[in-house]
Design a protein around this motif. Structure first.
Motif, PDB file in Angstrom:
ATOM      1  N   ALA A  92       0.838  -1.204   0.000  1.00  0.00           N
ATOM      2  CA  ALA A  92       0.000   0.000   0.000  1.00  0.00           C
ATOM      3  C   ALA A  92       0.872   1.253   0.000  1.00  0.00           C
ATOM      4  CB  ALA A  92      -0.941  -0.001   1.205  1.00  0.00           C
ATOM      5  N   ALA A  93       1.905   1.261   0.828  1.00  0.00           N
ATOM      6  CA  ALA A  93       2.797   2.423   0.897  1.00  0.00           C
ATOM      7  C   ALA A  93       3.490   2.649  -0.440  1.00  0.00           C
ATOM      8  CB  ALA A  93       3.825   2.238   2.014  1.00  0.00           C
ATOM      9  N   GLU A  94       3.936   1.582  -1.048  1.00  0.00           N
ATOM     10  CA  GLU A  94       4.648   1.678  -2.331  1.00  0.00           C
ATOM     11  C   GLU A  94       3.718   2.172  -3.442  1.00  0.00           C
ATOM     12  OE1 GLU A  94       8.243   1.552  -4.089  1.00  0.00           O
ATOM     13  OE2 GLU A  94       7.936   1.166  -1.976  1.00  0.00           O
ATOM     14  N   LEU A  95       2.457   1.756  -3.399  1.00  0.00           N
ATOM     15  CA  LEU A  95       1.473   2.176  -4.404  1.00  0.00           C
ATOM     16  C   LEU A  95       0.900   3.565  -4.115  1.00  0.00           C
ATOM     17  CD1 LEU A  95      -0.486  -1.177  -4.785  1.00  0.00           C
ATOM     18  CD2 LEU A  95       0.824  -0.030  -6.603  1.00  0.00           C
ATOM     19  N   GLY A  96       1.045   4.028  -2.886  1.00  0.00           N
ATOM     20  CA  GLY A  96       0.466   5.310  -2.505  1.00  0.00           C
ATOM     21  C   GLY A  96      -1.041   5.238  -2.347  1.00  0.00           C
TER      22      GLY A  96
END
Length: 150
Positions: A56-60
């Motif tokens: 989720a963090a990587e995808l924003g």
């Protein structure tokens, strides 16, 4: 009144929006997958393995967004999802061989479609990368970065 297409920021946003819609249409027709789900798989291919939180963090995007996508992509056979020992509800996700194959085929298809657009526009890959690379480097906080996150 200002013609917004003559402003670089607006022109780039408009271009990306049109490219994203086109990619979504191509992927839905050819692979019955949305562009957003493809991006999830593509990101996971780059990461190798990740918790849903890391993904989720990587995808924003939000964790609930990833939590909704992962079971669907798992059902479709593109991901495996396993509980993290001692991690409560945390799950680690990885691409299956079928997911790897889909990402590779979809990436090739999208790259071919974009190459056609570039040819028709009279723009080379070198020109696109010459603009995008340094800008991505600045936005990622590394002015020496050429935009290659590999």
């Amino acid at each position: 009144m200002t013609e917004r297409l003559h402003q670089p920021a607006y022109a780039l946003h408009a271009l990306v929006a049109v490219l994203d819609r086109g990619a979504d249409q191509i992927l839905r027709e050819k692979f019955d997958i949305t562009f957003n789900r493809y991006l999830t798989l593509l990101t996971l291919q780059r990461l190798g393995s990740a918790t849903q939180r890391e993904l989720a963090a990587e995808l924003g995007v939000s964790e609930p967004s990833v939590s909704r996508s992962v079971p669907l992509l798992t059902e479709e056979g593109y991901l495996t999802s396993t509980s993290v020992a001692g991690g409560g509800n945390r799950r680690r996700v990885e691409l299956t061989p079928g997911g790897e194959k889909l990402v590779d085929k979809a990436a090739d298809l999208l790259e071919d479609a974009f190459a056609q657009v570039m040819r028709e526009a009279g723009v080379s890959s070198k020109q696109v990368l010459g603009v995008a690379g340094p800008m991505l480097g600045v936005l990622h906080g590394n002015s020496d970065d050429e935009g290659d996150d590999s």
